[in-house]
Scaffold this motif. Structure first.
Motif, PDB file in Angstrom:
ATOM      1  N   ALA A  59       0.833  -1.205   0.000  1.00 27.67           N
ATOM      2  CA  ALA A  59       0.000   0.000   0.000  1.00 27.67           C
ATOM      3  C   ALA A  59       0.865   1.251   0.000  1.00 27.67           C
ATOM      4  O   ALA A  59       0.581   2.220  -0.714  1.00 27.67           O
ATOM      5  CB  ALA A  59      -0.926  -0.005   1.208  1.00 27.67           C
ATOM      6  N   LEU A  60       1.932   1.224   0.800  1.00 28.12           N
ATOM      7  CA  LEU A  60       2.848   2.368   0.850  1.00 28.12           C
ATOM      8  C   LEU A  60       3.528   2.587  -0.501  1.00 28.12           C
ATOM      9  O   LEU A  60       3.568   3.718  -1.013  1.00 28.12           O
ATOM     10  CB  LEU A  60       3.899   2.147   1.934  1.00 28.12           C
ATOM     11  CG  LEU A  60       4.965   3.228   2.049  1.00 28.12           C
ATOM     12  CD1 LEU A  60       4.386   4.498   2.665  1.00 28.12           C
ATOM     13  CD2 LEU A  60       6.156   2.746   2.874  1.00 28.12           C
ATOM     14  N   LEU A  61       4.052   1.522  -1.092  1.00 24.02           N
ATOM     15  CA  LEU A  61       4.746   1.644  -2.379  1.00 24.02           C
ATOM     16  C   LEU A  61       3.783   2.086  -3.476  1.00 24.02           C
ATOM     17  O   LEU A  61       4.151   2.881  -4.351  1.00 24.02           O
ATOM     18  CB  LEU A  61       5.408   0.317  -2.747  1.00 24.02           C
ATOM     19  CG  LEU A  61       6.519  -0.166  -1.795  1.00 24.02           C
ATOM     20  CD1 LEU A  61       7.089  -1.490  -2.274  1.00 24.02           C
ATOM     21  CD2 LEU A  61       7.620   0.877  -1.664  1.00 24.02           C
ATOM     22  N   ALA A  62       2.545   1.609  -3.418  1.00 21.20           N
ATOM     23  CA  ALA A  62       1.540   2.059  -4.388  1.00 21.20           C
ATOM     24  C   ALA A  62       1.297   3.551  -4.232  1.00 21.20           C
ATOM     25  O   ALA A  62       1.153   4.282  -5.226  1.00 21.20           O
ATOM     26  CB  ALA A  62       0.239   1.283  -4.202  1.00 21.20           C
ATOM     27  N   GLY A  63       1.258   4.023  -2.986  1.00 22.58           N
ATOM     28  CA  GLY A  63       1.089   5.453  -2.746  1.00 22.58           C
ATOM     29  C   GLY A  63       2.226   6.267  -3.321  1.00 22.58           C
ATOM     30  O   GLY A  63       2.007   7.362  -3.866  1.00 22.58           O
ATOM     31  N   TYR A  64       3.447   5.751  -3.231  1.00 25.66           N
ATOM     32  CA  TYR A  64       4.600   6.452  -3.811  1.00 25.66           C
ATOM     33  C   TYR A  64       4.493   6.500  -5.334  1.00 25.66           C
ATOM     34  O   TYR A  64       4.764   7.541  -5.948  1.00 25.66           O
ATOM     35  CB  TYR A  64       5.906   5.771  -3.381  1.00 25.66           C
ATOM     36  CG  TYR A  64       6.487   6.386  -2.133  1.00 25.66           C
ATOM     37  CD1 TYR A  64       7.602   7.207  -2.177  1.00 25.66           C
ATOM     38  CD2 TYR A  64       5.890   6.180  -0.901  1.00 25.66           C
ATOM     39  CE1 TYR A  64       8.125   7.787  -1.039  1.00 25.66           C
ATOM     40  CE2 TYR A  64       6.393   6.756   0.247  1.00 25.66           C
ATOM     41  CZ  TYR A  64       7.513   7.562   0.178  1.00 25.66           C
ATOM     42  OH  TYR A  64       8.012   8.150   1.315  1.00 25.66           O
ATOM     43  N   ILE A  65       4.140   5.404  -5.942  1.00 27.76           N
ATOM     44  CA  ILE A  65       4.016   5.380  -7.403  1.00 27.76           C
ATOM     45  C   ILE A  65       2.888   6.307  -7.853  1.00 27.76           C
ATOM     46  O   ILE A  65       2.993   6.992  -8.880  1.00 27.76           O
ATOM     47  CB  ILE A  65       3.775   3.935  -7.893  1.00 27.76           C
ATOM     48  CG1 ILE A  65       4.994   3.056  -7.559  1.00 27.76           C
ATOM     49  CG2 ILE A  65       3.510   3.904  -9.398  1.00 27.76           C
ATOM     50  CD1 ILE A  65       4.753   1.564  -7.762  1.00 27.76           C
ATOM     51  N   HIS A  66       1.802   6.362  -7.063  1.00 21.68           N
ATOM     52  CA  HIS A  66       0.649   7.199  -7.382  1.00 21.68           C
ATOM     53  C   HIS A  66       0.911   8.681  -7.071  1.00 21.68           C
ATOM     54  O   HIS A  66       0.210   9.557  -7.610  1.00 21.68           O
ATOM     55  CB  HIS A  66      -0.553   6.701  -6.585  1.00 21.68           C
ATOM     56  CG  HIS A  66      -1.856   7.379  -6.900  1.00 21.68           C
ATOM     57  ND1 HIS A  66      -2.366   7.484  -8.177  1.00 21.68           N
ATOM     58  CD2 HIS A  66      -2.758   7.987  -6.082  1.00 21.68           C
ATOM     59  CE1 HIS A  66      -3.526   8.130  -8.132  1.00 21.68           C
ATOM     60  NE2 HIS A  66      -3.787   8.456  -6.881  1.00 21.68           N
TER      61      HIS A  66
ATOM     62  N   GLN B 159      19.013  14.225   0.834  1.00 17.91           N
ATOM     63  CA  GLN B 159      18.504  13.547   2.028  1.00 17.91           C
ATOM     64  C   GLN B 159      17.239  12.767   1.633  1.00 17.91           C
ATOM     65  O   GLN B 159      16.123  13.267   1.718  1.00 17.91           O
ATOM     66  CB  GLN B 159      18.214  14.566   3.133  1.00 17.91           C
ATOM     67  CG  GLN B 159      19.489  15.190   3.682  1.00 17.91           C
ATOM     68  CD  GLN B 159      19.232  16.353   4.623  1.00 17.91           C
ATOM     69  OE1 GLN B 159      18.154  16.941   4.625  1.00 17.91           O
ATOM     70  NE2 GLN B 159      20.225  16.710   5.414  1.00 17.91           N
ATOM     71  N   ASP B 160      17.447  11.535   1.196  1.00 16.32           N
ATOM     72  CA  ASP B 160      16.368  10.702   0.655  1.00 16.32           C
ATOM     73  C   ASP B 160      16.000   9.604   1.649  1.00 16.32           C
ATOM     74  O   ASP B 160      16.204   8.411   1.399  1.00 16.32           O
ATOM     75  CB  ASP B 160      16.785  10.087  -0.680  1.00 16.32           C
ATOM     76  CG  ASP B 160      16.961  11.124  -1.766  1.00 16.32           C
ATOM     77  OD1 ASP B 160      16.382  12.219  -1.632  1.00 16.32           O
ATOM     78  OD2 ASP B 160      17.689  10.854  -2.731  1.00 16.32           O
ATOM     79  N   ASP B 161      15.466   9.991   2.788  1.00 17.27           N
ATOM     80  CA  ASP B 161      15.186   9.028   3.859  1.00 17.27           C
ATOM     81  C   ASP B 161      13.876   8.283   3.597  1.00 17.27           C
ATOM     82  O   ASP B 161      12.855   8.899   3.282  1.00 17.27           O
ATOM     83  CB  ASP B 161      15.114   9.754   5.195  1.00 17.27           C
ATOM     84  CG  ASP B 161      16.408  10.501   5.495  1.00 17.27           C
ATOM     85  OD1 ASP B 161      17.438   9.833   5.657  1.00 17.27           O
ATOM     86  OD2 ASP B 161      16.390  11.746   5.549  1.00 17.27           O
ATOM     87  N   PHE B 162      13.909   6.963   3.799  1.00 15.82           N
ATOM     88  CA  PHE B 162      12.748   6.121   3.491  1.00 15.82           C
ATOM     89  C   PHE B 162      12.738   4.918   4.428  1.00 15.82           C
ATOM     90  O   PHE B 162      13.597   4.047   4.338  1.00 15.82           O
ATOM     91  CB  PHE B 162      12.821   5.652   2.032  1.00 15.82           C
ATOM     92  CG  PHE B 162      11.685   4.769   1.600  1.00 15.82           C
ATOM     93  CD1 PHE B 162      10.457   5.305   1.256  1.00 15.82           C
ATOM     94  CD2 PHE B 162      11.854   3.384   1.528  1.00 15.82           C
ATOM     95  CE1 PHE B 162       9.407   4.484   0.852  1.00 15.82           C
ATOM     96  CE2 PHE B 162      10.818   2.560   1.121  1.00 15.82           C
ATOM     97  CZ  PHE B 162       9.590   3.113   0.785  1.00 15.82           C
ATOM     98  N   ILE B 163      11.793   4.895   5.379  1.00 14.07           N
ATOM     99  CA  ILE B 163      11.657   3.757   6.296  1.00 14.07           C
ATOM    100  C   ILE B 163      10.177   3.392   6.405  1.00 14.07           C
ATOM    101  O   ILE B 163       9.403   4.105   7.056  1.00 14.07           O
ATOM    102  CB  ILE B 163      12.219   4.060   7.697  1.00 14.07           C
ATOM    103  CG1 ILE B 163      13.694   4.466   7.635  1.00 14.07           C
ATOM    104  CG2 ILE B 163      12.053   2.834   8.606  1.00 14.07           C
ATOM    105  CD1 ILE B 163      14.282   4.814   8.995  1.00 14.07           C
ATOM    106  N   PRO B 164       9.744   2.291   5.783  1.00 12.89           N
ATOM    107  CA  PRO B 164       8.364   1.833   5.962  1.00 12.89           C
ATOM    108  C   PRO B 164       8.133   1.412   7.413  1.00 12.89           C
ATOM    109  O   PRO B 164       9.052   0.926   8.082  1.00 12.89           O
ATOM    110  CB  PRO B 164       8.261   0.629   5.016  1.00 12.89           C
ATOM    111  CG  PRO B 164       9.370   0.829   4.022  1.00 12.89           C
ATOM    112  CD  PRO B 164      10.475   1.486   4.789  1.00 12.89           C
TER     113      PRO B 164
ATOM    114  N   THR C  40       7.529  10.810   7.791  1.00 10.40           N
ATOM    115  CA  THR C  40       7.659  11.487   6.493  1.00 10.40           C
ATOM    116  C   THR C  40       7.511  10.497   5.347  1.00 10.40           C
ATOM    117  O   THR C  40       6.948  10.825   4.301  1.00 10.40           O
ATOM    118  CB  THR C  40       9.010  12.220   6.370  1.00 10.40           C
ATOM    119  OG1 THR C  40      10.083  11.318   6.676  1.00 10.40           O
ATOM    120  CG2 THR C  40       9.081  13.420   7.306  1.00 10.40           C
ATOM    121  N   THR C  41       7.994   9.267   5.557  1.00  9.90           N
ATOM    122  CA  THR C  41       7.808   8.222   4.539  1.00  9.90           C
ATOM    123  C   THR C  41       6.327   8.010   4.271  1.00  9.90           C
ATOM    124  O   THR C  41       5.881   7.904   3.122  1.00  9.90           O
ATOM    125  CB  THR C  41       8.468   6.911   5.002  1.00  9.90           C
ATOM    126  OG1 THR C  41       9.882   7.099   5.115  1.00  9.90           O
ATOM    127  CG2 THR C  41       8.193   5.773   4.020  1.00  9.90           C
ATOM    128  N   ALA C  42       5.535   7.961   5.340  1.00 13.34           N
ATOM    129  CA  ALA C  42       4.086   7.745   5.191  1.00 13.34           C
ATOM    130  C   ALA C  42       3.392   8.947   4.569  1.00 13.34           C
ATOM    131  O   ALA C  42       2.424   8.784   3.808  1.00 13.34           O
ATOM    132  CB  ALA C  42       3.470   7.432   6.557  1.00 13.34           C
TER     133      ALA C  42
END
Length: 548
Positions: free
Chosen positions: A222-229, A536-541, A449-451
């Motif tokens: 769901a998170l990755l879909a949100g990023y693509i969208h 600064q490309d921080d990404f933590i699901p 911030t990832t969310a």
């Protein structure tokens, strides 16, 4: 505002030190005079009147703690004499009326954004390369090595050059010169950017996708879909191993729910079907390059400000955050809401103690009840593992005056301004309604911030009092300091200084308006935030265990 002390709300029984105060000082505010019995550092608080054990501490007009021992009038409060206490909350108890701010100045303004076929508008134009499972992280990094420097998206490696210079001095027998070697930004020529209308390729490695619960896999997809969208994303390359929990079909299903007419370029490759690693990488690189050619055809065009989706975040907060930076972006949030745009307030553990106010601001009972449900479930999960929201403040928070979670939360909630709560979202859900949205996330800066980007934020406002080097791969992050000392000490990460509120140079409203004007420049591509400049490309699901 007094130059030395501040009473935030008329109902408060503690005062805030705006500068370092000494024991014995007599301080007057309005009709009240208090003589300090302790030294009180800037950002910390002292009681207005003597308090007995279990007496309640009120700040921002809400309950934030209780006395553990007697505190004399003028006595400083800290973890040694005050502990967390917050008010109970229930269903919506009153009808909320909002006086929207005046926004005539911005009604005809636009930003230059990337218009997507689904009606969203991006403030940037990125291509994503994503693994569905940690097994593919190595392959994602191989693609990164192949693309970034060749296409002109890599950051000059000034630190590598610094070490190389030290190696040269060592080999030349000039060890004594190393201590006097000045670090300077590299003058190494960077490869020119090939695709002028693409802001970069972002590679989002993570440690999930398999080995956890099925709920973890669903949440990740769901998170990755949100990023693509997300409107800042032009297209994506997704690498799958094939046997993991986070299946490509789950990702496609999540995308279809966000947009049944999804048309962005999407390349999905499965290693166990492709064959050799070389075949997988060659196909991924070729297809991605062709996708970049298509994405580069998009250009910025004018968009109204109601297309802004602004994430609201704080990290490394101090005792001034809730007085300057947080209410300043809260006013920006109100301006966005009045213009028909969207803002998103996250970090549910940092809304503890102000729940009832937010519940009463919800537009209807259904929205209010969802917030109650999510807050209670989160708190219950924390307690189940021997924790609780009261354990949220970090050592840095406490050192700089935020001694209870309710005190921290009362200031953190100021980021949400005063507008109605239009919707409440669980983690992994995407914004749909204009106005202020509440998003269930941890208080952890990067998980939150990832969310926010996964929920559709196309720009973020991030306040800090101590200095936090956090950014996001796809959404520009504007960093706002709560105090001028921080802005002067760490100018490489701070975009806007809200310390002008503390000094009395500007009002909260003036800084909030300044932030909105800055947002328009960033959204148009005219200004790069410090976080973007520093890559600064921080990404933590978030795995839905307890994370505060």
């Amino acid at each position: 505002m007094s130059s030395k002390i501040l009473k935030i709300h008329p109902a408060d029984n503690v005062l805030v030190a705006l500068s370092n105060l000494n024991a014995g000082e007599k301080l007057t505010l309005g009709h009240t005079t208090v003589q300090l019995v302790d030294d009180v550092p800037a950002k910390h608080k002292f009681v207005e009147k003597a308090m007995n054990v279990d007496d309640e501490i009120t700040m921002y007009g809400v309950l934030v703690g209780k006395a553990m021992k007697p505190i004399p009038a003028g006595g400083a409060i800290g973890t040694h004499n005050v502990k967390h206490k917050s008010s109970n909350f229930s269903e919506k108890t009153e009808t909320f009326q909002w006086q929207a701010p005046q926004v005539d100045k911005w009604k005809t303004k636009t930003f230059m954004g990337y218009h997507r076929e689904d009606g969203q508008v991006g403030t940037a134009n990125y291509w994503l390369v994503i693994p569905l499972v940690f097994c593919e992280n190595r392959n994602v990094n191989m693609i990164r090595e192949a693309f970034e420097e060749a296409l002109g998206f890599s950051k000059p490696d000034v630190y590598k050059n610094y070490v190389s210079e030290m190696v040269r001095l060592y080999q030349a027998g000039k060890v004594d010169n190393i201590n006097s070697l000045n670090f300077q930004q590299s003058t190494t020529e960077q490869a020119s950017q090939i695709f002028k209308n693409i802001d970069g390729i972002k590679f989002l490695t993570h440690e999930g996708g398999c080995g956890g619960t099925r709920m973890d896999a669903e949440a990740l997809c769901a998170l990755l879909a949100g990023y693509i969208h997300n409107p800042n994303v032009a297209g994506a390359t997704v690498l799958s191993l094939g046997c993991q929990n986070a299946q490509a079909d789950i990702l496609r299903d999540k995308l279809a729910k966000l947009n049944p007419a999804f048309t962005k370029p999407l390349i999905v490759l499965e290693q166990q079907k492709e064959g050799t690693e070389q075949e997988l990488l060659a196909n991924a690189i070729r297809e991605t390059f062709l996708g970049l050619i298509k994405a580069n055809q998009q250009q910025r065009k004018p968009a109204s400000l109601n297309k802004l989706v602004v994430g609201l975040e704080c990290g490394g907060s101090d005792g001034f955050s809730g007085i300057s930076a947080n209410p300043a972006i809260g006013h920006t949030s109100d301006l966005i809401a009045a213009l028909g745009g969207i803002s998103i307030l996250s970090e549910f553990p940092e809304l503890c103690g102000v729940e009832q106010e937010l519940i009463n601001r919800c537009v209807d009972d259904t929205t209010a009840n969802r917030f109650v449900q999510l807050m209670r479930a989160y708190e219950k999960a924390a307690v189940a593992v021997g924790s609780g929201f009261d354990m949220n403040p970090s050592p840095g928070n406490i050192k700089d005056g935020l001694i209870t979670d309710a005190m921290k939360s009362a200031g953190a909630a100021k980021k949400g301004g005063t507008s109605p709560v239009a919707d409440v979202l669980d983690y992994g859900e995407y914004v749909k309604k204009p106005g202020l949205n509440l998003l269930c996330t941890p208080g952890n800066d990067v998980e939150s911030t990832t969310a926010l980007a996964g929920a559709g934020a196309n720009i973020m406002l991030f306040t800090t009092g101590l200095g936090t080097p956090t950014g996001n791969p796809v959404a520009p992050v504007v960093k706002i300091s709560s105090n001028t000392k921080l802005a002067e000490k760490m100018p490489d990460i701070i975009d806007i200084d809200a310390g002008q509120v503390i000094s009395g140079e500007k009002t909260i409203e003036q800084v909030g308006e300044q932030i909105l004007d800055f947002i328009i420049e960033v959204a148009s591509g005219n200004v790069k935030t410090k976080a973007t400049q520093l890559h600064q490309d921080d990404f933590i699901p978030w795995k839905r265990g307890v994370s505060l």
